[in-house]
Design an enzyme around this catalytic site. Structure first.
Site, mmCIF file in Angstrom:
data_model
loop_
_atom_site.group_PDB
_atom_site.id
_atom_site.type_symbol
_atom_site.label_atom_id
_atom_site.label_comp_id
_atom_site.label_asym_id
_atom_site.label_seq_id
_atom_site.Cartn_x
_atom_site.Cartn_y
_atom_site.Cartn_z
ATOM 1 N N ASP A 69 0.847 -1.197 0.000
ATOM 2 C CA ASP A 69 0.000 0.000 0.000
ATOM 3 C C ASP A 69 0.874 1.235 0.000
ATOM 4 O OD1 ASP A 69 -2.059 -1.651 2.481
ATOM 5 O OD2 ASP A 69 -2.079 -1.719 0.282
ATOM 6 N N ASP A 75 -2.537 12.504 8.137
ATOM 7 C CA ASP A 75 -3.764 13.319 8.132
ATOM 8 C C ASP A 75 -4.590 13.022 6.876
ATOM 9 O OD1 ASP A 75 -1.830 16.399 7.725
ATOM 10 O OD2 ASP A 75 -1.811 14.505 6.632
ATOM 11 N N GLU A 98 -10.901 19.662 6.676
ATOM 12 C CA GLU A 98 -9.854 20.686 6.614
ATOM 13 C C GLU A 98 -8.888 20.407 5.481
ATOM 14 O OE1 GLU A 98 -6.841 21.021 9.818
ATOM 15 O OE2 GLU A 98 -7.122 23.175 9.607
ATOM 16 N N GLU A 99 -8.793 19.123 5.087
ATOM 17 C CA GLU A 99 -7.805 18.742 4.065
ATOM 18 C C GLU A 99 -8.271 19.035 2.640
ATOM 19 O OE1 GLU A 99 -5.123 17.629 6.929
ATOM 20 O OE2 GLU A 99 -4.828 17.802 4.766
ATOM 21 N N ASP A 120 -12.161 17.781 11.120
ATOM 22 C CA ASP A 120 -10.719 17.993 11.025
ATOM 23 C C ASP A 120 -10.113 16.614 11.253
ATOM 24 O OD1 ASP A 120 -8.307 20.238 12.652
ATOM 25 O OD2 ASP A 120 -8.110 18.657 11.126
ATOM 26 N N LEU A 122 -7.155 15.142 11.419
ATOM 27 C CA LEU A 122 -6.078 14.904 12.383
ATOM 28 C C LEU A 122 -5.489 16.255 12.769
ATOM 29 C CD1 LEU A 122 -5.209 12.264 13.611
ATOM 30 C CD2 LEU A 122 -3.287 12.182 12.050
ATOM 31 N N ASP A 123 -6.157 16.882 13.767
ATOM 32 C CA ASP A 123 -5.716 18.223 14.167
ATOM 33 C C ASP A 123 -4.419 18.114 14.969
ATOM 34 O OD1 ASP A 123 -6.407 21.197 14.678
ATOM 35 O OD2 ASP A 123 -5.764 20.345 16.581
ATOM 36 N N GLU A 284 -13.646 22.975 13.920
ATOM 37 C CA GLU A 284 -12.863 23.011 15.162
ATOM 38 C C GLU A 284 -13.666 23.719 16.256
ATOM 39 O OE1 GLU A 284 -9.179 24.796 13.764
ATOM 40 O OE2 GLU A 284 -8.264 22.829 13.395
HETATM 41 P P1 P6P Z 1 0.204 27.705 17.725
HETATM 42 C C1 P6P Z 1 -2.160 22.691 15.667
HETATM 43 O O1 P6P Z 1 -1.371 23.088 14.566
HETATM 44 C C2 P6P Z 1 -3.264 23.713 15.830
HETATM 45 O O2 P6P Z 1 -4.046 23.782 14.699
HETATM 46 C C3 P6P Z 1 -4.109 23.365 17.035
HETATM 47 O O3 P6P Z 1 -4.161 22.006 17.273
HETATM 48 C C4 P6P Z 1 -3.412 24.104 18.160
HETATM 49 O O4 P6P Z 1 -4.282 24.474 19.206
HETATM 50 C C5 P6P Z 1 -2.860 25.337 17.454
HETATM 51 O O5 P6P Z 1 -2.681 24.993 16.089
HETATM 52 C C6 P6P Z 1 -1.510 25.741 18.015
HETATM 53 O O6 P6P Z 1 -1.128 26.908 17.294
HETATM 54 O O7 P6P Z 1 0.170 28.953 16.881
HETATM 55 O O8 P6P Z 1 0.052 28.027 19.213
HETATM 56 O O9 P6P Z 1 1.359 26.789 17.443
#
Ligand code: P6P
Length: 342
Positions: A69, A75, A98-99, A120, A122-123, A284
């Site tokens: 695969d 993400d 988000e992707e 989202d 994989l935030d 989010e």
């Molecule tokens: P910063 C991770 O990239 C994210 O989207 C959220 O999970 C997180 O709360 C935020 O960004 C952190 O952003 O600017 O503090 O690094």
């Protein structure tokens, strides 16, 4: 004697969802089944996230792994896993993530259902390489367009208070799924030895006053004076506000979940770089706002409840202050005195 629920009785998420559905005779079971679908996606993503550290051995994204695969960025894998879990069930008509720049219509082959999923996948995925907790966030709306036509963007751009359900999966020291359908907030912990999410946090209530404040203070000089006053009060205390402990992981779901359980306030305000802040409204802020309000907390953009914000476009950002009720109310009061948005 009938079965007695003891505190040690094991309740799987499937059984819990079914018991919740029984509380609503009018329920068709479609939402329950959709939540099961998301459960399955969560287990699959969790399995892959747990192996993320092995990509050097198993092949990083773009490589072809041992089973032939194509290794995907996690993400994108998470995005596809959620979509594949729901798009052929006839329960969902359109998904947006988000992707993807645009929403994705569910295939015409299967009946397009009455639900819309915004997520989202994989935030915080930038944290994967350093083994920091990450999360999936999902928001479920009802379709508003005519079933005779095509679903579209209008089905996605709905105000947060119309969400049917919302929640998140936290890939932390354990994998947890936390969700609400408007009947309280309930947390389930994955037992990987049996592949089941077990009820571990029934009816979560977030403390009115938080122990923690969570914000990226490196943005201090870009904030408005009012935001600086709010953060200073959380940090140092003031007449009404006890000083809080700083906790900031930089992974939204992890920061949100810790504050939900222990009490705390998370802030991602706008600043001179981005007046609308960094976090996205539809997949989010709005789902987490539904969860926190169902747990007794609050979520605002600094002036208005997040759940009242009418989205104008899919990836719209919003300033975000969320968590313990008293703390969020305090922030709103300070910001209102200043008369400008957070
Ligand atoms: P910063 C991770 O990239 C994210 O989207 C959220 O999970 C997180 O709360 C935020 O960004 C952190 O952003 O600017 O503090 O690094």
């Amino acid at each position: 004697m009938g079965s007695v629920h003891t505190s040690t009785s094991v309740i799987t998420i499937e059984r819990f969802i079914m018991e919740q559905e029984r509380l609503h005779p009018e329920a068709t079971g479609e939402l329950s089944n959709l939540l099961y679908d998301l459960c399955l996606a969560a287990k699959i993503i969790s399995r892959h996230v747990r192996r993320a550290g092995l990509t050097d051995i198993l092949g990083a994204a773009g490589a072809v792994n041992v089973s032939g695969d194509l290794q995907q960025k996690l993400d994108l894998f998470a995005r596809d896993t959620v979509r594949h879990a729901v798009q052929h069930t006839g329960r969902v008509c359109i998904v947006a993530s988000e992707e993807d720049e645009e929403p994705m219509l569910c295939p015409q082959t299967s009946r397009r259902g009455k639900y819309v999923i915004l997520y989202d996948p994989l935030d915080g995925s930038s944290n994967i390489d350093v083994n920091v907790s990450i999360g999936t966030i999902f928001s479920i709306h009802r379709r508003v367009s005519s079933p005779k036509g095509e679903p579209g963007l209008g089905d996605c751009l709905q105000v947060g208070k119309k969400q049917v359900a919302a929640g998140y999966i936290l890939y932390g020291s354990s994998t947890m799924l936390v969700y609400t359908t408007g009947q309280g907030v309930h947390g389930f912990t994955l037992d990987p030895t049996i592949g089941e999410f077990l009820l571990s946090h029934p009816d979560i209530r977030t403390p009115a006053v938080g122990k923690y404040y969570s914000v990226n203070e490196s943005n201090w000089n870009r904030w408005t004076p009012a935001v600086q006053r709010v953060v200073a009060a959380f940090k140092n205390g003031d007449g009404r506000m006890q000083a809080k402990n700083a906790r900031y992981i930089g992974s939204l779901v992890a920061d949100f979940h810790r504050n939900l359980i222990s009490g705390g306030v998370f802030l991602y305000p706008g600043d001179t770089r981005s007046a609308e802040g960094k976090l996205r409204l539809l997949y989010e802020a709005a789902p987490l706002a539904l969860v926190v309000e169902q747990a007794g907390g609050l979520a605002t953009d600094g002036r208005r409840p997040i759940l009242d914000l009418v989205p104008q476009h899919l990836h719209q950002k919003t300033p975000f202050i969320v968590g313990s009720k008293t703390d969020v109310e305090f922030a709103v009061e300070i910001l209102a005195a200043d008369g400008v948005p957070a």
